[in-house]
Design a protein around this motif. Structure first.
Motif, PDB file in Angstrom:
ATOM      1  N   GLN A 311       0.869  -1.182   0.000  1.00 54.06           N
ATOM      2  CA  GLN A 311       0.000   0.000   0.000  1.00 54.06           C
ATOM      3  C   GLN A 311       0.903   1.229   0.000  1.00 54.06           C
ATOM      4  O   GLN A 311       1.803   1.334   0.834  1.00 54.06           O
ATOM      5  CB  GLN A 311      -0.919   0.004   1.225  1.00 54.06           C
ATOM      6  CG  GLN A 311      -1.910  -1.155   1.248  1.00 54.06           C
ATOM      7  CD  GLN A 311      -2.805  -1.128   2.476  1.00 54.06           C
ATOM      8  OE1 GLN A 311      -2.651  -0.280   3.352  1.00 54.06           O
ATOM      9  NE2 GLN A 311      -3.738  -2.059   2.536  1.00 54.06           N
ATOM     10  N   ASP A 312       0.637   2.127  -0.904  1.00 53.14           N
ATOM     11  CA  ASP A 312       1.528   3.271  -1.117  1.00 53.14           C
ATOM     12  C   ASP A 312       1.713   4.083   0.166  1.00 53.14           C
ATOM     13  O   ASP A 312       0.740   4.427   0.847  1.00 53.14           O
ATOM     14  CB  ASP A 312       0.967   4.160  -2.220  1.00 53.14           C
ATOM     15  CG  ASP A 312       1.963   5.253  -2.592  1.00 53.14           C
ATOM     16  OD1 ASP A 312       3.171   4.965  -2.599  1.00 53.14           O
ATOM     17  OD2 ASP A 312       1.533   6.386  -2.861  1.00 53.14           O
ATOM     18  N   ASN A 313       2.958   4.356   0.521  1.00 53.08           N
ATOM     19  CA  ASN A 313       3.278   5.171   1.688  1.00 53.08           C
ATOM     20  C   ASN A 313       4.666   5.763   1.499  1.00 53.08           C
ATOM     21  O   ASN A 313       5.392   5.410   0.565  1.00 53.08           O
ATOM     22  CB  ASN A 313       3.211   4.327   2.975  1.00 53.08           C
ATOM     23  CG  ASN A 313       4.230   3.203   3.000  1.00 53.08           C
ATOM     24  OD1 ASN A 313       5.349   3.379   3.458  1.00 53.08           O
ATOM     25  ND2 ASN A 313       3.851   2.018   2.488  1.00 53.08           N
TER      26      ASN A 313
END
Length: 349
Positions: A311-313
């Protein structure tokens, strides 16, 4: 496909390097990362957050086995770390830089740092200093020091009177028998005692104790129904492990937090808060520190780099090699973890 990398002993400070399942050439670069904090080796005993590729020479490839020798820049740097620290080595083919493979290095028991060479030399010198004449003289001196009969102190035997005095038992004084207590007459037994006041006091005390017990039960019931949702996690998060209280010294914050001995769920919550607050150094250090002995945290750390769960972070990016590394770490602590086995098999294809 993950490489099987091994270091075997050759000489102090020098080791034989072996990487199996290597499909590239012998012209390679190497990147070394430790799991303690994710830092990379930049030089002899020097670690930092920036990637640093090292060129290895005099390597050879035979039947998918990359072999050669590495000296103290690598051997001493790895052995100077704590025993529980593990290392991920990535190898890049300089003739085809798009081909990169990696594996966790296994350090053999016969691998020694360069300092062991000085120890061996000093031990050999000390052995040479011992002369046979010294051994003989030492043996002669020890014999000459045997005590003579005149040197042995004579022990005098106690005279009979002293023995009798010691053996004689002391006189025992006979104590006078205690006077018998006066017998209780029937009149004294039949005489009624005033018990009404004591009975009233006993009833009052019993009522008071009952009220205290009821009050204690009420407090316990209130705590159970109204405070049961206040878990140790909340209490811990409000003290040493509250990310909002973290100052510029991230390492000091992590050390103080771990001193409070938070449980696994608390550590995971701290990592998630750090990710949301973009305090990536705290999240990465906690992951690396706790994943070594905690299979659950290691599995979550691997998923941070796995494209299937990513998940993009701001703190983590997709990295197949790193995901493999932490899936393997998780399996070392929990060999029956089905998810780690499945993802490791899929990523190693």
């Amino acid at each position: 496909m993950a490489l099987k990398i091994e270091l075997e002993g050759y000489k102090p400070g020098i080791a034989k390097f072996l990487a199996q399942k290597w499909n590239g050439s012998a012209d390679i670069d190497m990147l070394i990362q430790r799991n303690q904090d994710g830092y990379y080796l930049s030089g002899l005993n020097q670690w930092g957050p920036e990637k640093n590729w090292h060129t290895l020479t005099n390597m050879s490839v035979d039947n998918e086995q990359l072999t050669g020798q590495v000296d103290e820049w690598l051997v001493d740097s790895l052995l100077s770390q704590e025993n529980r620290v593990r290392f991920l080595i990535q190898i890049r083919d300089k003739q085809n830089e798009s081909y990169i493979d990696s594996g966790v290095v296994n350090i053999g028991e016969t691998v020694f740092p360069s300092s062991a060479l000085n120890t061996q030399q000093s031990d050999a010198i000390e052995e040479d200093k011992i002369e046979p004449d010294e051994i003989v003289s030492n043996f002669t001196e020890s014999d000459s020091k045997a005590p003579s009969e005149s040197d042995v102190p004579q022990t005098e035997l106690p005279v009979a009177e002293e023995e009798n005095q010691v053996i004689a038992e002391p006189e025992v004084e006979i104590e006078a028998a205690p006077e018998p207590e006066p017998a209780i007459t029937p009149e004294e037994v039949s005489t009624p005692q005033p018990v009404k006041s004591k009975s009233k006091k006993g009833i009052i005390i019993l009522i008071f104790i009952t009220l205290l017990v009821l009050a204690g039960l009420s407090v316990a019931a209130w705590y159970f129904f109204f405070s049961k949702d206040k878990s140790p996690l909340t209490a811990t998060m409000n003290s040493q492990c509250d990310v909002t209280n973290a100052n510029s010294n991230d390492l000091s914050f992590i050390q103080q937090c771990l001193q409070s001995k938070p449980d696994t769920d608390t550590i995971i919550e701290i990592i998630n808060q750090a990710k949301q607050a973009n305090k990536c150094n705290i999240a990465q250090r906690l992951y690396a520190n706790q994943s070594l002995l905690n299979a659950k945290i290691a599995l979550l750390y691997a998923k941070e780099y796995d494209e299937k769960f990513y998940q993009d972070n701001q703190c983590f990016k997709i990295d197949k090699g790193t995901a493999i590394y932490w899936y393997e770490t998780s399996l070392n602590n929990d060999p029956n973890n089905v998810l780690a086995k499945e993802r490791l098999a899929e990523l190693q294809k």
